[in-house]
Write a protein that holds these residues in place. Sequence first.
Motif, mmCIF file in Angstrom:
data_model
loop_
_atom_site.group_PDB
_atom_site.id
_atom_site.type_symbol
_atom_site.label_atom_id
_atom_site.label_comp_id
_atom_site.label_asym_id
_atom_site.label_seq_id
_atom_site.Cartn_x
_atom_site.Cartn_y
_atom_site.Cartn_z
ATOM 1 N N VAL A 12 0.859 -1.192 0.000
ATOM 2 C CA VAL A 12 0.000 0.000 0.000
ATOM 3 C C VAL A 12 0.892 1.239 0.000
ATOM 4 O O VAL A 12 2.017 1.192 0.508
ATOM 5 C CB VAL A 12 -0.949 -0.022 1.214
ATOM 6 N N GLN A 13 0.385 2.303 -0.554
ATOM 7 C CA GLN A 13 1.124 3.559 -0.533
ATOM 8 C C GLN A 13 0.988 4.242 0.823
ATOM 9 O O GLN A 13 0.003 4.019 1.555
ATOM 10 C CB GLN A 13 0.618 4.490 -1.625
ATOM 11 N N ALA A 14 1.962 5.071 1.145
ATOM 12 C CA ALA A 14 1.892 5.831 2.384
ATOM 13 C C ALA A 14 0.591 6.621 2.435
ATOM 14 O O ALA A 14 0.162 7.189 1.437
ATOM 15 C CB ALA A 14 3.085 6.762 2.492
ATOM 16 N N GLY A 15 -0.033 6.611 3.609
ATOM 17 C CA GLY A 15 -1.321 7.261 3.787
ATOM 18 C C GLY A 15 -2.499 6.343 3.564
ATOM 19 O O GLY A 15 -3.639 6.709 3.878
ATOM 20 N N GLY A 16 -2.233 5.162 3.042
ATOM 21 C CA GLY A 16 -3.298 4.211 2.765
ATOM 22 C C GLY A 16 -3.681 3.392 3.985
ATOM 23 O O GLY A 16 -3.199 3.629 5.096
ATOM 24 N N SER A 17 -4.560 2.419 3.746
ATOM 25 C CA SER A 17 -5.103 1.599 4.829
ATOM 26 C C SER A 17 -5.059 0.119 4.477
ATOM 27 O O SER A 17 -5.118 -0.249 3.297
ATOM 28 C CB SER A 17 -6.561 1.984 5.109
ATOM 29 N N LEU A 18 -4.969 -0.687 5.491
ATOM 30 C CA LEU A 18 -5.114 -2.131 5.382
ATOM 31 C C LEU A 18 -5.864 -2.624 6.609
ATOM 32 O O LEU A 18 -5.754 -2.025 7.694
ATOM 33 C CB LEU A 18 -3.756 -2.838 5.314
ATOM 34 N N ASN A 19 -6.590 -3.713 6.448
ATOM 35 C CA ASN A 19 -7.285 -4.323 7.580
ATOM 36 C C ASN A 19 -6.809 -5.769 7.703
ATOM 37 O O ASN A 19 -7.123 -6.611 6.855
ATOM 38 C CB ASN A 19 -8.800 -4.278 7.370
ATOM 39 N N LEU A 20 -6.040 -6.039 8.724
ATOM 40 C CA LEU A 20 -5.544 -7.386 8.960
ATOM 41 C C LEU A 20 -6.569 -8.185 9.764
ATOM 42 O O LEU A 20 -7.265 -7.638 10.621
ATOM 43 C CB LEU A 20 -4.224 -7.350 9.725
ATOM 44 N N SER A 21 -6.621 -9.463 9.470
ATOM 45 C CA SER A 21 -7.489 -10.378 10.213
ATOM 46 C C SER A 21 -6.654 -11.486 10.830
ATOM 47 O O SER A 21 -5.664 -11.921 10.248
ATOM 48 C CB SER A 21 -8.540 -11.001 9.299
ATOM 49 N N CYS A 22 -7.080 -11.924 11.980
ATOM 50 C CA CYS A 22 -6.459 -13.060 12.670
ATOM 51 C C CYS A 22 -7.587 -14.027 12.984
ATOM 52 O O CYS A 22 -8.381 -13.785 13.902
ATOM 53 C CB CYS A 22 -5.757 -12.601 13.934
ATOM 54 N N ALA A 23 -7.668 -15.088 12.208
ATOM 55 C CA ALA A 23 -8.736 -16.071 12.369
ATOM 56 C C ALA A 23 -8.256 -17.216 13.248
ATOM 57 O O ALA A 23 -7.168 -17.758 13.029
ATOM 58 C CB ALA A 23 -9.168 -16.592 11.012
ATOM 59 N N ALA A 24 -9.071 -17.569 14.223
ATOM 60 C CA ALA A 24 -8.694 -18.604 15.182
ATOM 61 C C ALA A 24 -9.539 -19.845 15.002
ATOM 62 O O ALA A 24 -10.752 -19.764 14.757
ATOM 63 C CB ALA A 24 -8.849 -18.081 16.603
ATOM 64 N N SER A 25 -8.902 -20.985 15.109
ATOM 65 C CA SER A 25 -9.628 -22.251 15.135
ATOM 66 C C SER A 25 -9.481 -22.835 16.527
ATOM 67 O O SER A 25 -8.542 -22.526 17.247
ATOM 68 C CB SER A 25 -9.065 -23.223 14.101
#
Length: 125
Positions: A12-25
Motif C-alpha cells: 500500500v502507498q503511504a497514507g493508505g489503509s489495510l485491515n488485517l485479520s487473525c482467524a482462530a480455530s
Amino acid sequence: QVQLVESGGGLVQAGGSLNLSCAASGRAFSTYAVGWFRQAPGKEREFVAAITMSGSSIDYTDSVKGRFTISRDNAKNTVYLQMDSLKPEDTAVYYCAGRYGYSSSYYRQTAYNYWGQGTQVTVSS
C-alpha cells in the motif's frame, strides 16, 4: 489449543489503509486474549496492540496510537487490526498471538502461547 491464521497484508502507498485479520480455530476463542506484533527487516519483533477476551480493554504502542484500531468478533473467532494513515516505517511482517486469559505482560512476546505465521505489510513512500 488455538491455531491462528493472519490475512489481509499487502502493498500500500503511504497514507493508505489495510485491515488485517487473525482467524482462530479451536474452542473457546472468547477466553483468549490476543496481541498483534510486528517485525521489520533487521529489527526485533515488537508489540503493536492487544485486546482482552471480551474486548473491554485495549492497548497500543505509542507509534500507532490514533492510526491503528484493534477489535474482535468472538462469534466469528476473529481479531482485526485496522491500519490507517500507514507510513513506510510500518513495513513489517505482522503476527497475531493468543494466550488463555489475561496477562498484565500482554506487551511481551513471552506472554503468548500461540502464534500465527505472519502476514507481510509493505508501505511504499
